[in-house]
Design a protein around this motif. Structure first.
Motif, PDB file in Angstrom:
ATOM      1  N   HIS A 163      69.709 124.460  25.762  1.00  0.00           N
ATOM      2  CA  HIS A 163      70.861 123.650  26.174  1.00  0.00           C
ATOM      3  C   HIS A 163      70.500 122.169  26.189  1.00  0.00           C
ATOM      4  CE1 HIS A 163      73.549 121.840  29.318  1.00  0.00           C
ATOM      5  NE2 HIS A 163      74.444 122.421  28.544  1.00  0.00           N
ATOM      6  N   GLN A 164      69.339 121.854  26.738  1.00  0.00           N
ATOM      7  CA  GLN A 164      68.892 120.463  26.780  1.00  0.00           C
ATOM      8  C   GLN A 164      68.734 119.897  25.372  1.00  0.00           C
ATOM      9  OE1 GLN A 164      64.779 119.859  28.048  1.00  0.00           O
ATOM     10  NE2 GLN A 164      65.417 118.126  29.301  1.00  0.00           N
ATOM     11  N   PHE A 165      68.167 120.694  24.480  1.00  0.00           N
ATOM     12  CA  PHE A 165      67.939 120.241  23.108  1.00  0.00           C
ATOM     13  C   PHE A 165      69.260 119.968  22.393  1.00  0.00           C
ATOM     14  CE2 PHE A 165      67.285 120.960  18.577  1.00  0.00           C
ATOM     15  CZ  PHE A 165      66.136 120.233  18.319  1.00  0.00           C
ATOM     16  N   VAL A 166      70.220 120.906  22.509  1.00  0.00           N
ATOM     17  CA  VAL A 166      71.498 120.719  21.809  1.00  0.00           C
ATOM     18  C   VAL A 166      72.250 119.527  22.383  1.00  0.00           C
ATOM     19  CG1 VAL A 166      73.628 121.819  21.050  1.00  0.00           C
ATOM     20  CG2 VAL A 166      71.605 123.207  21.404  1.00  0.00           C
ATOM     21  N   GLN A 167      72.190 119.356  23.694  1.00  0.00           N
ATOM     22  CA  GLN A 167      72.878 118.217  24.300  1.00  0.00           C
ATOM     23  C   GLN A 167      72.340 116.899  23.732  1.00  0.00           C
ATOM     24  OE1 GLN A 167      75.582 119.437  25.484  1.00  0.00           O
ATOM     25  NE2 GLN A 167      75.496 118.776  27.616  1.00  0.00           N
ATOM     26  N   SER A 168      71.037 116.818  23.527  1.00  0.00           N
ATOM     27  CA  SER A 168      70.480 115.590  22.960  1.00  0.00           C
ATOM     28  C   SER A 168      70.934 115.399  21.520  1.00  0.00           C
ATOM     29  CB  SER A 168      68.945 115.620  23.034  1.00  0.00           C
ATOM     30  OG  SER A 168      68.407 116.640  22.209  1.00  0.00           O
ATOM     31  N   ARG A 169      71.068 116.486  20.776  1.00  0.00           N
ATOM     32  CA  ARG A 169      71.564 116.395  19.401  1.00  0.00           C
ATOM     33  C   ARG A 169      73.024 115.965  19.375  1.00  0.00           C
ATOM     34  NH1 ARG A 169      69.256 120.864  15.079  1.00  0.00           N
ATOM     35  NH2 ARG A 169      67.358 119.682  14.649  1.00  0.00           N
ATOM     36  N   ILE A 170      73.812 116.473  20.303  1.00  0.00           N
ATOM     37  CA  ILE A 170      75.229 116.108  20.352  1.00  0.00           C
ATOM     38  C   ILE A 170      75.367 114.616  20.634  1.00  0.00           C
ATOM     39  CG2 ILE A 170      77.355 116.370  21.691  1.00  0.00           C
ATOM     40  CD1 ILE A 170      76.604 119.324  22.061  1.00  0.00           C
ATOM     41  N   ARG A 171      74.577 114.125  21.595  1.00  0.00           N
ATOM     42  CA  ARG A 171      74.658 112.697  21.942  1.00  0.00           C
ATOM     43  C   ARG A 171      74.277 111.810  20.768  1.00  0.00           C
ATOM     44  NH1 ARG A 171      72.489 114.669  26.917  1.00  0.00           N
ATOM     45  NH2 ARG A 171      70.368 114.184  26.209  1.00  0.00           N
ATOM     46  N   ALA A 172      73.382 112.294  19.909  1.00  0.00           N
ATOM     47  CA  ALA A 172      72.916 111.492  18.777  1.00  0.00           C
ATOM     48  C   ALA A 172      73.787 111.641  17.540  1.00  0.00           C
ATOM     49  CB  ALA A 172      71.474 111.871  18.436  1.00  0.00           C
ATOM     50  N   ASP A 173      74.758 112.551  17.571  1.00  0.00           N
ATOM     51  CA  ASP A 173      75.539 112.866  16.373  1.00  0.00           C
ATOM     52  C   ASP A 173      76.898 112.179  16.430  1.00  0.00           C
ATOM     53  OD1 ASP A 173      76.980 114.329  14.239  1.00  0.00           O
ATOM     54  OD2 ASP A 173      75.229 115.643  14.314  1.00  0.00           O
ATOM     55  N   VAL A 174      77.342 111.698  15.295  1.00  0.00           N
ATOM     56  CA  VAL A 174      78.624 110.989  15.232  1.00  0.00           C
ATOM     57  C   VAL A 174      79.802 111.918  15.500  1.00  0.00           C
ATOM     58  CG1 VAL A 174      77.790 109.197  13.688  1.00  0.00           C
ATOM     59  CG2 VAL A 174      78.732 111.300  12.725  1.00  0.00           C
ATOM     60  N   ILE A 175      79.608 113.234  15.354  1.00  0.00           N
ATOM     61  CA  ILE A 175      80.717 114.165  15.607  1.00  0.00           C
ATOM     62  C   ILE A 175      80.520 114.875  16.952  1.00  0.00           C
ATOM     63  CG2 ILE A 175      81.442 114.572  13.240  1.00  0.00           C
ATOM     64  CD1 ILE A 175      79.059 116.955  14.951  1.00  0.00           C
ATOM     65  N   GLY A 176      79.743 114.253  17.828  1.00  0.00           N
ATOM     66  CA  GLY A 176      79.420 114.876  19.105  1.00  0.00           C
ATOM     67  C   GLY A 176      80.628 115.308  19.911  1.00  0.00           C
ATOM     68  N   ASP A 177      81.734 114.546  19.837  1.00  0.00           N
ATOM     69  CA  ASP A 177      82.932 114.895  20.613  1.00  0.00           C
ATOM     70  C   ASP A 177      83.533 116.222  20.183  1.00  0.00           C
ATOM     71  OD1 ASP A 177      82.643 112.590  22.013  1.00  0.00           O
ATOM     72  OD2 ASP A 177      84.167 111.467  20.892  1.00  0.00           O
ATOM     73  N   ALA A 178      83.186 116.681  18.992  1.00  0.00           N
ATOM     74  CA  ALA A 178      83.757 117.933  18.488  1.00  0.00           C
ATOM     75  C   ALA A 178      82.943 119.148  18.906  1.00  0.00           C
ATOM     76  CB  ALA A 178      83.856 117.893  16.967  1.00  0.00           C
ATOM     77  N   VAL A 179      81.838 118.940  19.607  1.00  0.00           N
ATOM     78  CA  VAL A 179      80.942 120.042  19.970  1.00  0.00           C
ATOM     79  C   VAL A 179      80.721 120.050  21.476  1.00  0.00           C
ATOM     80  CG1 VAL A 179      78.666 121.076  19.642  1.00  0.00           C
ATOM     81  CG2 VAL A 179      79.778 119.894  17.741  1.00  0.00           C
ATOM     82  N   ASP A 180      80.875 121.212  22.061  1.00  0.00           N
ATOM     83  CA  ASP A 180      80.644 121.404  23.494  1.00  0.00           C
ATOM     84  C   ASP A 180      79.713 122.597  23.651  1.00  0.00           C
ATOM     85  OD1 ASP A 180      80.810 121.527  26.286  1.00  0.00           O
ATOM     86  OD2 ASP A 180      82.582 122.819  26.206  1.00  0.00           O
TER      87      ASP A 180
END
Length: 426
Positions: free
Chosen positions: A233-250
């Protein structure tokens, strides 16, 4: 080979083993006195001390051998998987020929006594899982997942491809890189689920986020993932924050039994069903159905095994995935149908998994020194044994893996599947 080497401990062992088992040794043997025996054109099993034999005496079979290997009391010189395969075929032939009997075992016991193997039990490696509580309760499931997946994100980054897909890849002709094969698998899953802009995807057991991020980036979906691994969970959250499409992923730190936000247009569960347990599988199947809208698709990728060692065997249960249960394919299909899903396609990826695991094994060998430095030599040895044994199990058809595509029909019985060529991935 000198006479002394032939007549050392290895020579003594070879003579007793051949007499007791009625068959030559399948691989070479080197004992702690430096003596050699057995074939010279095969891998060599090195026994470093009588503590290795004591592990086998106190815990005969697979787990005793695994403990001795993890502790460094035995080693293999040469092709590791070849050695495992030859030894397994040797044991299987002995059982088929009825050569395992009390008189023969007594000869082996006398040999163990002469070699100093009789004594108090050796220490059990600290890396073995020691779970408590009711089987497949939420707390115990959390502990089981943490034992395997919370080993450390940097560990998995070292052996997986950049997407961090920890499941069987799809190797088409001409594909040579693991990263490309995993991307092909993710694309195949997205096509089978008919993903597209604006659709909503739920990934149950999302791992390090390979599917939800790929689907959001390349298919325009809004993706939700659930995992009970804190480090994932921690790893994916960091990837989401770094990704331009982060708002599309929860991605949520959440048990699959608590998944909310549905019904989704599509649901995936990639090699997660092995962890829910037989007692919970009907509920898992029901969760898949209720999480997808009528007319929506569900894709499961899941390992399977027959009635023999459905948990993967003593070594895997002790060191890798405690409480794992690989449901036989026909029973998985039954659970899904009983839950109200319609099976549309079943595809075996068994040979593909051999190649995937081989790629992970190659990567492990390349980063071996770093893994030992960061995680210890025992953990490195556990994974070498795990990957070699798993590849062999898939190669010999003792384990398999399938992609299962299903739909939740509408109240009128409509599937929404295309009519014509029957290709589910179009």
């Amino acid at each position: 080979m000198t006479t002394a080497m032939k007549n050392g401990l290895a020579g003594q062992c070879e003579r007793v083993l051949v007499k007791a088992l009625g068959s030559p040794l399948p691989i070479g043997l080197r004992m702690w006195d430096g003596s050699h025996a057995g074939p010279s054109d095969a891998p060599i099993l090195s026994v470093r001390s009588n503590r290795a034999l004591r592990h086998l005496l106190w815990c005969p079979g697979e787990l005793g051998l695994a403990r001795a290997y993890v502790m460094g009391e035995i080693d293999v010189d040469g092709d590791f998987r070849q050695a495992l395969g030859q030894c397994r075929r040797f044991v299987r032939s002995l059982r088929a020929a009825g050569r395992v009997s009390l008189p023969r075992l007594s000869m082996l016991g006398a040999l163990a006594l002469r070699l100093g193997a009789v004594g108090s039990p050796p220490p059990v490696p600290a890396e073995e899982a020691r779970l408590t509580g009711r089987l497949h309760s939420r707390r115990r499931d959390g502990d089981a997942i943490a034992h395997h997946y919370d080993l450390g994100n940097e560990f998995y980054q070292a052996i997986l491809d950049p997407s961090m897909a920890y499941s069987c890849a799809c190797w088409s002709s001409g594909t040579h890189r693991l990263a490309d094969a995993q991307r092909e698998k993710l694309d195949l899953v997205c096509r089978k689920l008919a993903l597209g802009p604006g659709k909503r995807l739920l990934d149950i057991g999302c791992g390090w986020g390979s599917l939800v991020l790929h689907a959001a980036r390349n298919y325009g979906v809004r993706a939700t993932g659930v995992t009970i691994s804190a480090q994932q969970h921690q790893f994916v959250q960091s990837r989401i924050r770094a990704d331009v499409i982060g708002d599309a992923v929860d991605v949520r730190l959440q048990d699959y039994r608590d998944a909310t936000g549905g019904p989704f247009d599509a649901v995936a569960s990639i090699e997660m069903g092995e962890h829910v347990g037989e007692v919970n599988y009907a509920r898992y199947a029901e969760t898949l159905r209720t999480s997808v809208r009528p007319g929506g698709r569900v894709l499961i990728q899941q390992m399977s095994r027959g009635s023999v060692a459905p948990g993967g065997g003593a070594f895997i249960k002790a060191y890798i995935a405690p409480d794992m249960f690989m449901c036989p394919l026909h029973r998985t299909l039954g659970y899904l149908e009983d839950a109200g899903l319609e099976i549309r396609e079943v595809v075996s990826l068994r040979e593909q998994y051999v190649r995937t695991i081989d790629a992970w094994s190659t990567q492990l060998d390349e980063v071996w020194d770093d893994i030992v430095r960061r995680h210890g030599v025992r953990q490195a040895r556990i994974w070498r044994l795990y990957l070699a044994g798993s590849a062999l199990a898939f190669e010999e058809n003792r384990m398999s893996v399938h992609q299962i595509l299903a739909v939740r029909p509408t109240s009128d019985g409509l599937s929404g599947m295309p009519i014509g060529d029957g290709a589910a991935d179009r």
